[in-house]
Scaffold this motif. Sequence first.
Motif, PDB file in Angstrom:
ATOM      1  N   PHE A   1      39.392  15.397  23.528  1.00  0.00           N
ATOM      2  CA  PHE A   1      39.124  13.984  23.289  1.00  0.00           C
ATOM      3  C   PHE A   1      37.632  13.712  23.242  1.00  0.00           C
ATOM      4  N   ASP A   2      37.238  12.841  22.321  1.00  0.00           N
ATOM      5  CA  ASP A   2      35.838  12.475  22.165  1.00  0.00           C
ATOM      6  C   ASP A   2      35.511  11.244  22.996  1.00  0.00           C
ATOM      7  N   CYS A   3      34.274  11.194  23.475  1.00  0.00           N
ATOM      8  CA  CYS A   3      33.837  10.104  24.343  1.00  0.00           C
ATOM      9  C   CYS A   3      32.537   9.530  23.804  1.00  0.00           C
ATOM     10  N   ILE A   4      32.541   8.254  23.446  1.00  0.00           N
ATOM     11  CA  ILE A   4      31.333   7.594  22.977  1.00  0.00           C
ATOM     12  C   ILE A   4      30.339   7.482  24.132  1.00  0.00           C
ATOM     13  N   ASN A   5      29.090   7.916  23.882  1.00  0.00           N
ATOM     14  CA  ASN A   5      28.037   7.957  24.917  1.00  0.00           C
ATOM     15  C   ASN A   5      28.367   8.953  26.025  1.00  0.00           C
ATOM     16  N   GLY A   6      29.258   9.880  25.737  1.00  0.00           N
ATOM     17  CA  GLY A   6      29.621  10.896  26.721  1.00  0.00           C
ATOM     18  C   GLY A   6      29.774  12.241  26.039  1.00  0.00           C
ATOM     19  N   ILE A   7      30.476  13.142  26.688  1.00  0.00           N
ATOM     20  CA  ILE A   7      30.666  14.496  26.168  1.00  0.00           C
ATOM     21  C   ILE A   7      31.978  14.580  25.407  1.00  0.00           C
ATOM     22  N   ASN A   8      31.930  15.113  24.205  1.00  0.00           N
ATOM     23  CA  ASN A   8      33.122  15.272  23.376  1.00  0.00           C
ATOM     24  C   ASN A   8      33.834  16.585  23.675  1.00  0.00           C
ATOM     25  N   GLY A   9      35.108  16.614  23.310  1.00  0.00           N
ATOM     26  CA  GLY A   9      35.851  17.873  23.310  1.00  0.00           C
ATOM     27  C   GLY A   9      36.436  18.301  24.630  1.00  0.00           C
ATOM     28  N   ARG A  10      36.634  17.378  25.552  1.00  0.00           N
ATOM     29  CA  ARG A  10      37.190  17.766  26.845  1.00  0.00           C
ATOM     30  C   ARG A  10      38.712  17.612  26.857  1.00  0.00           C
ATOM     31  N   THR A  11      39.355  18.578  27.475  1.00  0.00           N
ATOM     32  CA  THR A  11      40.810  18.666  27.537  1.00  0.00           C
ATOM     33  C   THR A  11      41.321  18.098  28.852  1.00  0.00           C
ATOM     34  N   PRO A  12      42.646  17.906  28.979  1.00  0.00           N
ATOM     35  CA  PRO A  12      43.196  17.479  30.269  1.00  0.00           C
ATOM     36  C   PRO A  12      42.825  18.410  31.425  1.00  0.00           C
ATOM     37  N   LEU A  13      42.795  19.717  31.167  1.00  0.00           N
ATOM     38  CA  LEU A  13      42.404  20.668  32.216  1.00  0.00           C
ATOM     39  C   LEU A  13      40.963  20.424  32.651  1.00  0.00           C
ATOM     40  N   MET A  14      40.069  20.197  31.702  1.00  0.00           N
ATOM     41  CA  MET A  14      38.672  19.923  32.031  1.00  0.00           C
ATOM     42  C   MET A  14      38.537  18.623  32.823  1.00  0.00           C
ATOM     43  N   LEU A  15      39.293  17.603  32.426  1.00  0.00           N
ATOM     44  CA  LEU A  15      39.223  16.323  33.121  1.00  0.00           C
ATOM     45  C   LEU A  15      39.729  16.444  34.553  1.00  0.00           C
ATOM     46  N   ALA A  16      40.793  17.214  34.751  1.00  0.00           N
ATOM     47  CA  ALA A  16      41.303  17.434  36.107  1.00  0.00           C
ATOM     48  C   ALA A  16      40.290  18.208  36.945  1.00  0.00           C
ATOM     49  N   ALA A  17      39.654  19.219  36.335  1.00  0.00           N
ATOM     50  CA  ALA A  17      38.639  20.006  37.047  1.00  0.00           C
ATOM     51  C   ALA A  17      37.421  19.160  37.372  1.00  0.00           C
ATOM     52  N   MET A  18      37.033  18.280  36.458  1.00  0.00           N
ATOM     53  CA  MET A  18      35.862  17.427  36.657  1.00  0.00           C
ATOM     54  C   MET A  18      36.000  16.559  37.896  1.00  0.00           C
ATOM     55  N   TYR A  19      37.200  16.046  38.112  1.00  0.00           N
ATOM     56  CA  TYR A  19      37.420  15.137  39.233  1.00  0.00           C
ATOM     57  C   TYR A  19      38.020  15.847  40.453  1.00  0.00           C
ATOM     58  N   GLY A  20      38.044  17.162  40.421  1.00  0.00           N
ATOM     59  CA  GLY A  20      38.414  17.922  41.604  1.00  0.00           C
ATOM     60  C   GLY A  20      39.878  17.883  41.979  1.00  0.00           C
ATOM     61  N   HIS A  21      40.752  17.683  41.004  1.00  0.00           N
ATOM     62  CA  HIS A  21      42.183  17.589  41.286  1.00  0.00           C
ATOM     63  C   HIS A  21      42.817  18.988  41.223  1.00  0.00           C
ATOM     64  N   VAL A  22      42.725  19.688  42.330  1.00  0.00           N
ATOM     65  CA  VAL A  22      43.165  21.080  42.382  1.00  0.00           C
ATOM     66  C   VAL A  22      44.647  21.208  42.057  1.00  0.00           C
ATOM     67  N   ASP A  23      45.467  20.302  42.589  1.00  0.00           N
ATOM     68  CA  ASP A  23      46.907  20.391  42.357  1.00  0.00           C
ATOM     69  C   ASP A  23      47.254  20.177  40.882  1.00  0.00           C
ATOM     70  N   VAL A  24      46.512  19.306  40.204  1.00  0.00           N
ATOM     71  CA  VAL A  24      46.754  19.089  38.774  1.00  0.00           C
ATOM     72  C   VAL A  24      46.306  20.309  37.971  1.00  0.00           C
ATOM     73  N   VAL A  25      45.150  20.875  38.323  1.00  0.00           N
ATOM     74  CA  VAL A  25      44.690  22.100  37.653  1.00  0.00           C
ATOM     75  C   VAL A  25      45.737  23.195  37.789  1.00  0.00           C
ATOM     76  N   ARG A  26      46.264  23.372  38.994  1.00  0.00           N
ATOM     77  CA  ARG A  26      47.284  24.395  39.233  1.00  0.00           C
ATOM     78  C   ARG A  26      48.515  24.161  38.355  1.00  0.00           C
TER      79      ARG A  26
END
Length: 222
Positions: free
Chosen positions: A145-170
């Motif tokens: 997904f692309d983000c205006i004024n942010g970083i493009n190309g992040r996936t659900p896995l990246m978003l879960a990792a970004m916010y420290g959601h270990v159980d979601v990453v697993r």
Amino acid sequence: MNIPNGLPDQKNSEGFLSTDRQYECSGNFSGSSVEACEPNIQICHQADCQSEYSISELFGALFGRVYAYNVKETIGKAFSDSDTSAAAMLLSTYGVELLSKCMCPFRFSGKLYPGITPFALACRSGNLDIVKSLFIDTWQLNQSFDCINGINGRTPLMLAAMYGHVDVVRQLLEWKADPQIVDQLGDTADHIAYKFNNLFVASEIECLLKNYREENGLPQIN
């Protein structure tokens, strides 16, 4: 969270029918995938008359464009909220099939996702029960997904990792999310975890990703 009055009740509407899944949105970052990842939905008002509309066109036809945008923005807020009551109500009203394919705008800290799925937003918020409720097939895992004024190309896995959601990453790795995908900056979920979390959380996420790569014969990330 308040849901606008006048939302269609999927259970009683003739306008919502199931869709086929003829879309692939995986792979490394190669630019915007927002529009490409919005599949078509078939709606039919007569048994012998069938047309195809996108989610946006369907909402627009029902409510008008401005109200349709507000409806989708409300959906985005519901699935990014730590309080899952609004998301649960929307799931009950619309059903998983439609909501899993809806592309919603989502604003945060002066940034905007012009189109992101409720599934990805639930991963970002760490709502594991909602993530499980919205998961229907593997095509959801590697959308970017692309983000205006942010970083493009992040996936659900990246978003879960970004916010420290270990159980979601697993959980995403158990569903076979691809940890090798990189965002616009060339970062994988590992790099993102270390940029945004404390050492303990980042190390725990890195361990999950390393074990997954080892078990699946994938090269490790430095």
